[in-house]
Motif scaffolding. Structure first.
Motif, PDB file in Angstrom:
ATOM      1  N   ARG A 106      -8.713  -1.465  -4.342  1.00 51.37           N
ATOM      2  CA  ARG A 106      -9.391  -1.076  -2.913  1.00 51.37           C
ATOM      3  C   ARG A 106      -8.884   0.160  -2.223  1.00 51.37           C
ATOM      4  O   ARG A 106      -8.402   0.235  -1.235  1.00 51.37           O
ATOM      5  N   HIS A 107      -8.654   1.302  -3.171  1.00 50.50           N
ATOM      6  CA  HIS A 107      -8.118   2.430  -2.888  1.00 50.50           C
ATOM      7  C   HIS A 107      -9.048   2.964  -1.522  1.00 50.50           C
ATOM      8  O   HIS A 107     -10.305   2.935  -1.739  1.00 50.50           O
ATOM      9  N   GLN A 108      -8.583   3.621  -0.751  1.00 50.12           N
ATOM     10  CA  GLN A 108      -9.175   4.178   0.488  1.00 50.12           C
ATOM     11  C   GLN A 108      -8.771   5.303   0.942  1.00 50.12           C
ATOM     12  O   GLN A 108      -7.741   5.946   0.852  1.00 50.12           O
ATOM     13  N   LEU A 109      -9.941   6.347   1.569  1.00 50.98           N
ATOM     14  CA  LEU A 109      -9.618   7.714   1.924  1.00 50.98           C
ATOM     15  C   LEU A 109      -9.936   7.540   3.531  1.00 50.98           C
ATOM     16  O   LEU A 109     -11.049   6.994   3.966  1.00 50.98           O
ATOM     17  N   ALA A 110      -8.896   8.051   4.301  1.00 47.16           N
ATOM     18  CA  ALA A 110      -9.164   8.022   5.763  1.00 47.16           C
ATOM     19  C   ALA A 110      -9.374   9.431   6.216  1.00 47.16           C
ATOM     20  O   ALA A 110      -9.218  10.328   5.505  1.00 47.16           O
ATOM     21  N   HIS A 111     -10.080   9.309   7.190  1.00 52.96           N
ATOM     22  CA  HIS A 111     -10.450  10.549   8.088  1.00 52.96           C
ATOM     23  C   HIS A 111     -11.836  11.384   7.694  1.00 52.96           C
ATOM     24  O   HIS A 111     -12.684  11.462   8.663  1.00 52.96           O
ATOM     25  N   THR A 117      -2.943   6.866 -10.847  1.00 55.06           N
ATOM     26  CA  THR A 117      -2.776   5.923 -11.996  1.00 55.06           C
ATOM     27  C   THR A 117      -1.775   4.989 -12.274  1.00 55.06           C
ATOM     28  O   THR A 117      -1.855   3.926 -12.544  1.00 55.06           O
ATOM     29  N   GLU A 118      -0.359   5.531 -11.922  1.00 55.82           N
ATOM     30  CA  GLU A 118       0.658   4.665 -12.012  1.00 55.82           C
ATOM     31  C   GLU A 118       0.867   3.654 -10.952  1.00 55.82           C
ATOM     32  O   GLU A 118       1.084   2.444 -11.205  1.00 55.82           O
ATOM     33  N   LEU A 119       0.419   3.995  -9.751  1.00 46.19           N
ATOM     34  CA  LEU A 119       0.369   3.237  -8.792  1.00 46.19           C
ATOM     35  C   LEU A 119      -0.565   2.009  -8.898  1.00 46.19           C
ATOM     36  O   LEU A 119      -0.437   0.891  -8.506  1.00 46.19           O
ATOM     37  N   ASP A 120      -1.742   2.449  -9.518  1.00 45.71           N
ATOM     38  CA  ASP A 120      -2.833   1.633  -9.464  1.00 45.71           C
ATOM     39  C   ASP A 120      -2.596   0.442 -10.470  1.00 45.71           C
ATOM     40  O   ASP A 120      -2.819  -0.803 -10.397  1.00 45.71           O
ATOM     41  N   ALA A 121      -1.653   0.949 -11.682  1.00 47.06           N
ATOM     42  CA  ALA A 121      -1.441   0.024 -12.602  1.00 47.06           C
ATOM     43  C   ALA A 121      -0.386  -0.996 -12.229  1.00 47.06           C
ATOM     44  O   ALA A 121      -0.291  -2.051 -12.605  1.00 47.06           O
ATOM     45  N   LEU A 122       0.346  -0.616 -11.101  1.00 48.72           N
ATOM     46  CA  LEU A 122       1.410  -1.462 -10.437  1.00 48.72           C
ATOM     47  C   LEU A 122       0.807  -2.304  -9.423  1.00 48.72           C
ATOM     48  O   LEU A 122       1.268  -2.958  -8.697  1.00 48.72           O
ATOM     49  N   ASP A 123      -0.689  -2.430  -9.378  1.00 45.83           N
ATOM     50  CA  ASP A 123      -1.393  -2.857  -8.093  1.00 45.83           C
ATOM     51  C   ASP A 123      -1.059  -2.661  -6.761  1.00 45.83           C
ATOM     52  O   ASP A 123      -0.944  -3.452  -5.807  1.00 45.83           O
ATOM     53  N   PHE A 124      -0.623  -1.300  -6.566  1.00 49.02           N
ATOM     54  CA  PHE A 124      -0.468  -0.959  -5.179  1.00 49.02           C
ATOM     55  C   PHE A 124      -1.921  -0.318  -4.797  1.00 49.02           C
ATOM     56  O   PHE A 124      -2.658   0.345  -5.496  1.00 49.02           O
ATOM     57  N   GLN A 125      -2.381  -0.440  -3.716  1.00 50.49           N
ATOM     58  CA  GLN A 125      -3.116   0.260  -3.094  1.00 50.49           C
ATOM     59  C   GLN A 125      -3.038   1.600  -2.582  1.00 50.49           C
ATOM     60  O   GLN A 125      -1.820   1.675  -2.089  1.00 50.49           O
ATOM     61  N   VAL A 126      -3.877   2.595  -2.716  1.00 50.73           N
ATOM     62  CA  VAL A 126      -3.605   4.029  -2.430  1.00 50.73           C
ATOM     63  C   VAL A 126      -4.318   4.305  -1.330  1.00 50.73           C
ATOM     64  O   VAL A 126      -5.569   3.984  -1.037  1.00 50.73           O
ATOM     65  N   THR A 129       0.758  -1.168  -0.172  1.00 50.01           N
ATOM     66  CA  THR A 129       0.130   0.015  -0.016  1.00 50.01           C
ATOM     67  C   THR A 129       0.800   1.468   0.250  1.00 50.01           C
ATOM     68  O   THR A 129       2.030   1.328   0.506  1.00 50.01           O
ATOM     69  N   VAL A 130       0.561   2.334  -0.461  1.00 54.08           N
ATOM     70  CA  VAL A 130       1.077   3.582  -0.753  1.00 54.08           C
ATOM     71  C   VAL A 130       0.354   4.528   0.253  1.00 54.08           C
ATOM     72  O   VAL A 130      -0.827   4.996  -0.106  1.00 54.08           O
ATOM     73  N   LYS A 131       0.805   5.346   0.900  1.00 58.50           N
ATOM     74  CA  LYS A 131       0.040   6.287   1.876  1.00 58.50           C
ATOM     75  C   LYS A 131       0.428   7.456   1.134  1.00 58.50           C
ATOM     76  O   LYS A 131       1.582   8.229   1.079  1.00 58.50           O
ATOM     77  N   ILE A 132      -0.704   8.650   0.683  1.00 60.55           N
ATOM     78  CA  ILE A 132      -0.489  10.018   0.405  1.00 60.55           C
ATOM     79  C   ILE A 132      -1.318  10.548   1.270  1.00 60.55           C
ATOM     80  O   ILE A 132      -2.505  10.627   1.473  1.00 60.55           O
ATOM     81  N   MET A 133      -0.682  11.818   1.796  1.00 58.67           N
ATOM     82  CA  MET A 133      -1.468  12.665   2.600  1.00 58.67           C
ATOM     83  C   MET A 133      -1.853  13.953   1.729  1.00 58.67           C
ATOM     84  O   MET A 133      -0.685  14.737   1.416  1.00 58.67           O
ATOM     85  N   GLN A 134      -2.905  14.006   1.827  1.00 63.75           N
ATOM     86  CA  GLN A 134      -3.346  15.064   0.430  1.00 63.75           C
ATOM     87  C   GLN A 134      -3.375  16.329   1.361  1.00 63.75           C
ATOM     88  O   GLN A 134      -3.301  17.423   0.496  1.00 63.75           O
ATOM     89  N   ASP A 135      -3.832  16.488   2.509  1.00 65.56           N
ATOM     90  CA  ASP A 135      -4.102  17.588   3.415  1.00 65.56           C
ATOM     91  C   ASP A 135      -3.842  17.434   4.734  1.00 65.56           C
ATOM     92  O   ASP A 135      -3.119  16.369   5.128  1.00 65.56           O
ATOM     93  N   GLY A 136      -4.228  18.632   5.525  1.00 64.30           N
ATOM     94  CA  GLY A 136      -3.472  18.659   6.836  1.00 64.30           C
ATOM     95  C   GLY A 136      -4.858  18.196   7.724  1.00 64.30           C
ATOM     96  O   GLY A 136      -5.640  17.569   7.718  1.00 64.30           O
ATOM     97  N   ILE A 137      -4.988  18.979   8.930  1.00 70.25           N
ATOM     98  CA  ILE A 137      -5.972  18.903   9.945  1.00 70.25           C
ATOM     99  C   ILE A 137      -6.789  20.238   9.978  1.00 70.25           C
ATOM    100  O   ILE A 137      -6.265  21.519   9.588  1.00 70.25           O
ATOM    101  N   ALA A 138      -8.026  20.298  10.355  1.00 76.12           N
ATOM    102  CA  ALA A 138      -8.821  21.583  10.390  1.00 76.12           C
ATOM    103  C   ALA A 138      -8.465  22.430  11.417  1.00 76.12           C
ATOM    104  O   ALA A 138      -8.423  23.921  11.440  1.00 76.12           O
TER     105      ALA A 138
END
Length: 542
Positions: free
Chosen positions: A372-377, A333-342, A287-296
């Motif tokens: 099965r990509h997932q969005l947390a929080h 898109t590239e990570l998905d093509a390599l079958d990483f979950q994001v 799996t690869v973790k991408i932090m797209q933003d911070g906190i409120a």
């Protein structure tokens, strides 16, 4: 029926299968479930079978935490612990006591303090200087998006009035431009780069301490939500591998490799190599973790509307997108093509939309690959995006303990959001009604690790023991759905398809509760206790 190694009988067996069926007995042979049913399962009892009489207690699939930082949390357990209180005087007492007890430590480090304990969420270096002036002090807050440092720590890091704010971070400043001692987001790295190294043995000890704690709470597997360079505690891959090789890793762990947000696709090649390197049954790194933003609370969560100031006036700040949204689509898109979950950190509604846009781009380019990509929080979701989770197959990874009134939300967040954002906090019920797949986790050590506390809050929209009113009670989940999120849902999110429900042939990852929660009021969910935990039929707690 052949004889089993282990039989549970005489209780509520909550299977969490697709029919949400119930049974009263279960048999285990080797590391897998060999029978589920009622009185007929007793035929599997032989002279060598261990029989567990449930006596009305409940047997469930082992809980799985879909978003936790166990390795870092274990290391922090040995440092200065400021969790469990919001009293500033108590923080100061603990810091002084820890420093006095550890004169040998070059640095005083720790974590767990809450922003609500300080005016405007801002502690100062002078507060620490009064306690420890001769040694550097560095204390991470409970959400791990900010840190409190004393003057000596700032000096060693070279932080002065002339130090510019790093990208994706902020140095809070005094009137003359000098640092106050509060560092936000990426500014934390300015101090962390000069902290003493953590030894491999410290890391292993911390991991095993955390694993023991997780098992005691019925957790049999988890997703380690950052493995890599976010901070010095997080690159735990070698530690997990060492524990697995030595037979010490009893849990099933999926690691999420950290996406370095100041780099591009060139980092993916190394991720592929690390995935191959760490590919054991107990620990894998796919799996690869991408932090797209911070906190409120510090106004870095990416919103579709600007934050308000303390007078209720609109500002020019709508938070930060840590990764360029257009570039994000290409990366995913590239990570998905390599079958990483994001695994996205997406807290504000703009970040949620950007993450969903990236998942959609990958789906269009690659077709459905089942990653099965997932969005947390998911603190805020725009109404236009609610139905996209189901359409795109994106998992909604919930941290239920946050879905309740508490000072950090009520004092440091809601007053600074416009009505369009303020009225859309943790919309679990809407996600369920929109057909989203729900998983659940704690984000420990950010918040309480206990799944039963999270389930209690998801159902009641009030944290255990709180006298505050429910937060948007129409967004509550029913008990069965909340239990499923912490079992079958998180197993799905972790891509552990032979766990998460109690069916013949599944791995015997199990938890015994001291009661059947369906026979008690929902206001008492958090009163339930874990009595035994099994992984692959082997008892790891109780």
């Amino acid at each position: 029926m052949s004889h089993a190694d282990l039989v549970f009988t005489g209780g509520a067996v909550l299977t969490m299968d697709s029919a949400r069926s119930r049974a009263t007995a279960l048999a285990v042979t080797g590391d897998r479930i060999s029978a589920v049913g009622h009185a007929e399962v007793r035929a599997a009892i032989g002279p060598a079978t261990e029989v567990i009489e449930l006596g009305g207690r409940a047997l469930l699939p082992g809980f799985q935490d879909a978003h936790v930082h166990a390795a870092a949390g274990g290391i922090e357990l040995a440092a200065c612990d400021l969790s469990g209180t919001v009293d500033l005087a108590e923080y100061l007492r603990r810091i002084a006591s820890y420093a006095a007890k550890h004169p040998e430590r070059e640095w005083i480090t720790g974590s767990g303090w809450s922003m609500e304990s300080f005016p405007g969420g801002q502690p100062t270096r002078q507060q620490l200087d009064a306690l420890v002036a001769d040694r550097p002090v560095y204390l991470v807050n409970r959400d791990h998006h900010g840190a409190w440092a004393n003057t000596r720590a700032l000096e060693l890091a070279g932080i002065t009035a002339a130090t510019p704010d790093p990208a994706n971070g902020r140095i809070e400043r005094e009137t003359d431009g000098g640092p106050t001692g509060m560092l936000q987001e990426a500014a934390m790295a300015l101090v962390e780069r000069v902290l003493p190294e953590i030894t491999p043995q410290d890391r292993l000890t911390g991991l095993l301490c955390a694993q023991e704690l997780l098992h005691s709470l019925g957790i049999t597997g988890w997703q380690e939500a950052i493995v890599g360079g976010y901070d010095r505690n997080m690159d735990s891959a070698a530690t997990f591998a060492r524990a697995a090789e030595q037979g010490l890793l009893t849990a099933r762990v999926t690691g999420a490799q950290w996406w370095e947000r100041d780099r591009d696709v060139t980092q993916i090649e190394a991720m592929v190599l690390r995935r191959k390197q760490f590919g054991s049954e107990r620990f894998r790194l796919d799996t690869v973790k991408i932090m797209q933003d911070g906190i409120a609370e510090n106004f870095t969560a990416a919103m579709t509307e600007p934050y308000l100031d303390h007078r209720g006036c609109c500002t020019a700040n709508a938070g930060m997108s840590f990764v360029d949204p257009l570039a994000l689509r290409g990366y995913v898109t590239e990570l998905d093509a390599l079958d990483f979950q994001v695994h996205f950190h997406a807290l504000g509604d703009r970040a949620v939309r950007e993450a969903l846009n990236a998942v959609e781009a990958a789906l269009i380019a690659n077709g459905p690959r089942g990653n099965r990509h997932q969005l947390a929080h998911l603190q805020v979701i725009h109404p236009d995006d609610m139905g996209r989770f189901q359409r795109l197959g994106a998992v909604a990874n919930l941290q239920p303990l946050w879905a309740a009134h508490e000072p950090q939300l009520d004092d440091l967040t809601l007053p600074f959001l416009g009505a369009g954002l303020r009225d859309r906090q943790y919309l679990f019920g809407d996600l369920l009604r929109a057909g989203a797949t729900l998983a659940a986790g704690s984000d420990w050590p950010v918040s309480d690790l206990n799944p039963l506390s999270g389930i209690h809050t998801a159902v009641n929209r009030v944290t255990p023991g709180s006298a505050l009113p429910p937060l948007l009670p129409e967004q509550s989940l029913d008990l069965m759905t909340a239990l499923a999120a912490y079992t079958a849902g998180s197993a799905y999110a972790n891509r552990r398809d032979d766990t998460g429900s109690l069916r013949t042939g599944m791995l015997a990852d199990l938890v015994v509760l001291d009661r059947n929660p369906f026979e008690h009021p929902i206001t008492e969910i958090a009163d339930a206790k874990v009595e035994q935990t099994y992984v692959g039929g082997a008892r790891v707690f109780g």
